[in-house]
Design a protein around this motif. Structure first.
Motif: not given
Lengths: 291, 311
Positions: A242-244, B138-141, B191-193
């Motif tokens: 859900m967060l994603l 990257f958007l996933v914790s 980040i590298m990409v």
């Protein structure tokens, strides 16, 4: 010769594909295992498809509370960081003052400092000052390190903006705040929106600084981290998914806002086509230095 | 994407306003040069209290005298630094942190370069979607992603079984250095990409066409034309990943566990669990010093390689 070239080209393609796959497998797995009909405490092996965990994602009250805290902290942090960061960015780009270089350096410093160091130093200060750690110390910590990202993002936008427009407003009698709200803010709006999204995403995700300054307060990352030690309920996968999706929607919204604002800017510029907008001299100013 | 480009020189344009005073309107210039304390004072003050004071405090605390199980005693001693630098165990932790950082940086480079190059040379309309695709993890914790890796690296996990099948490993990968480096590479690859993309995008494709016309194969062109031109970005990206990896906490704590400590987890342990704040402070400062030293080394190499700064 040609055949071996083609083989090497293929190798490059396969290598890239493998790298992309490598990037996606863990994320895919988290989404996939939110549908896993697992039996034990650990949700590590695939046992069958079920939608059960999606029906009641907040079954565990601790998990629900942690998620609520995370969202609340992110909201407060974003508002505070964007307010402070935007003003700081304006001050740093538009005014000359003593210690400006130092101020710029100190804004950059939190981004270069290891998070453990940031978290530890803040906790040390709270301890000595006798402040109990909890919700508000997390907010203070988050504002501290998201402000830097806001400043950098808004500053990038400000630097591409003609300062003479603001001066024109002031020459016409607008005060500092009127100029800021009526002239500067509408023009840097895309940067501010992007900064807000960035600040919210960083705040929701943060573990290290939060864990130092959380006290008894739980946030979503703290909950998962703790949970991986005793067994992870599949609801964690559901909320992670859900967060994603939430962050993806936020990013999409950001893109949409950027596009809308860009369209508005174009409309404003194109409206009076009869007059050349800016005199040549000031326009040459910034570009001459940048070159 | 623009704002995330780390190669963008931020300082240059900051000097615009004062550097080019047009003779036409000196009064306006004067006014805008004057600081508006109404804008700056509350922010600056708060910021100072929030960041500068705690960090300065940490430096001071690293010289205090630790009291077992209690709050440290104010004073001046170099014992904390001596304890870190004179002890084989803590030195080993620093060494492990450094090698883990270097390995992660190099692996990210090896995986990230072909991907970044592939995106840059992909058809225009594919570029942004591909870049977003790479950035999505990257958007996933980091906590959730590391959790994903716990599943993959477990004794019966997919990656472990795969690598065991090839014969690269014999046991499980959890709580081992190879497992940690794999997971770390995953965390920092986007980040590298991103950094490499920023640099590769500016390389004129006609140079590659010229190389191809002269008979060089695509891999040869990449190795002898593109890579040298991208070297500043390669170094910058590697340095960025390396320093971030060296100070990262979540992935080492989850994947490597308490037996394979790194500096960040050790600082946390000393401060929060053992309440030895002076020692934790000394370690934190030594970690920053180590990161600064590595950065300085990279910058020197960069200066050697790019005479006069062609970029």
């Amino acid at each position: 010769m040609r055949a071996s070239d083609r083989a090497r080209n293929w190798a490059l393609g396969i290598w890239s594909a493998a790298a992309l796959l490598f990037l996606f497998i863990p994320v895919f797995l988290i989404v996939l295992f939110s549908f896993n009909d697992n039996k034990g405490r650990f949700n590590f092996t695939w046992q069958g498809f079920t939608l059960d965990h999606w029906k009641e994602p907040f079954r565990d009250p601790d998990l629900a509370k942690a998620m609520e805290n995370s969202l609340l902290i992110a909201a407060v942090t974003t508002v505070a960081a964007v307010l402070l960061g935007t003003l700081l960015a304006v001050a740093l780009t538009r005014y000359r003052f003593r210690g400006q270089g130092a101020a710029g350096f100190f804004v950059f410093l939190p981004m270069a400092t290891p998070e453990v160091v940031l978290g530890a130093s803040l906790l040390a200060m709270f301890l000595v000052a006798g402040i109990d750690t909890g919700f508000w110390t997390i907010v203070i910590a988050h504002v501290m390190f998201t402000v830097s990202y806001v400043v950098v993002t808004v500053r990038a936008r400000l630097e591409g903006m003609d300062p003479y427009i603001e001066e024109a407003a002031q020459d016409l009698g607008a005060g500092v705040w009127t100029t800021f709200f009526k002239v500067t803010l509408p023009m840097i709006a895309p940067g501010v929106v992007a900064a807000a999204v960035l600040a919210a995403a960083i705040s929701i995700d943060d573990y290290v600084v939060t864990s130092f300054n959380a006290g008894q307060t739980q946030t979503f990352p703290l909950y998962i981290f703790g949970a991986t030690r005793q067994g992870v309920p599949p609801e964690v996968n559901v909320l992670g998914t859900m967060l994603l999706v939430g962050v993806l929607l936020l990013m999409g919204l950001n893109l949409a806002v950027q596009k809308a604002l860009a369209r508005r800017d174009r409309a404003v510029v194109e409206e009076p086509p009869s007059q050349p907008p800016t005199p040549a001299v000031p326009a040459a100013g910034p570009s001459a230095v940048a070159g | 994407m623009d704002t995330l480009d780390p190669t963008r020189p931020t300082g240059a344009a900051g000097a615009t306003a004062p550097a080019a005073p047009p003779p036409a309107s000196p009064p306006a210039r004067e006014r805008s040069r004057r600081p508006s304390w109404r804008l700056l004072a509350p922010v600056g003050g708060l910021y100072g209290v929030q960041f500068v004071v705690p960090l300065a405090f940490l430096v001071v605390m690293s010289f205090w005298i630790p009291v077992a199980g209690g709050s440290p005693e104010a004073g001046f001693t170099l014992d904390n630094y001596r304890d870190v630098l004179g002890d084989g165990f803590t030195l080993g932790i620093f060494w492990r942190t450094l090698t883990m950082g270097v390995a992660t940086g190099l692996l990210c480079l090896a995986l990230g370069f072909p991907v970044a190059y592939g995106i840059v040379r992909a058809p225009r309309r594919w570029r942004t979607p591909l870049l977003l695709l790479v950035l999505m993890p990257f958007l996933v914790s980091a906590v959730i992603r590391s959790f994903g890796w716990m599943v993959l690296l477990a004794d019966n996990g997919i990656v472990t079984r795969l690598l065991r099948g090839i014969g690269l490993v014999d046991g499980g990968l959890m709580y081992t250095m190879p497992g940690l480096i794999i997971a770390m590479t995953h965390v920092f690859l986007p980040i590298m990409v991103l950094v490499l993309y920023g640099v590769l995008e500016r390389i004129d494709p006609r140079l590659e066409e010229a190389a191809a016309n002269l008979g060089a194969s695509r891999p040869r062109t990449v190795a002898f034309v593109v890579f040298p031109l991208a070297l500043p970005g390669v170094l910058a990206g590697t340095l960025l990943v390396l320093t971030l990896a060296m100070s990262s906490f979540v992935t080492p704590a989850m994947i490597a566990g308490p037996r394979l400590r790194v500096v960040a987890t050790e600082i946390y342990d000393q401060a929060v669990n053992l309440l030895n704040w002076p020692l934790a402070a000394a370690m934190a400062i030594l970690l920053m010093a180590l990161i600064l030293a590595v950065s300085a080394l990279f910058t020197r190499v960069l200066m050697r390689i790019v005479p006069g700064g062609t970029r």
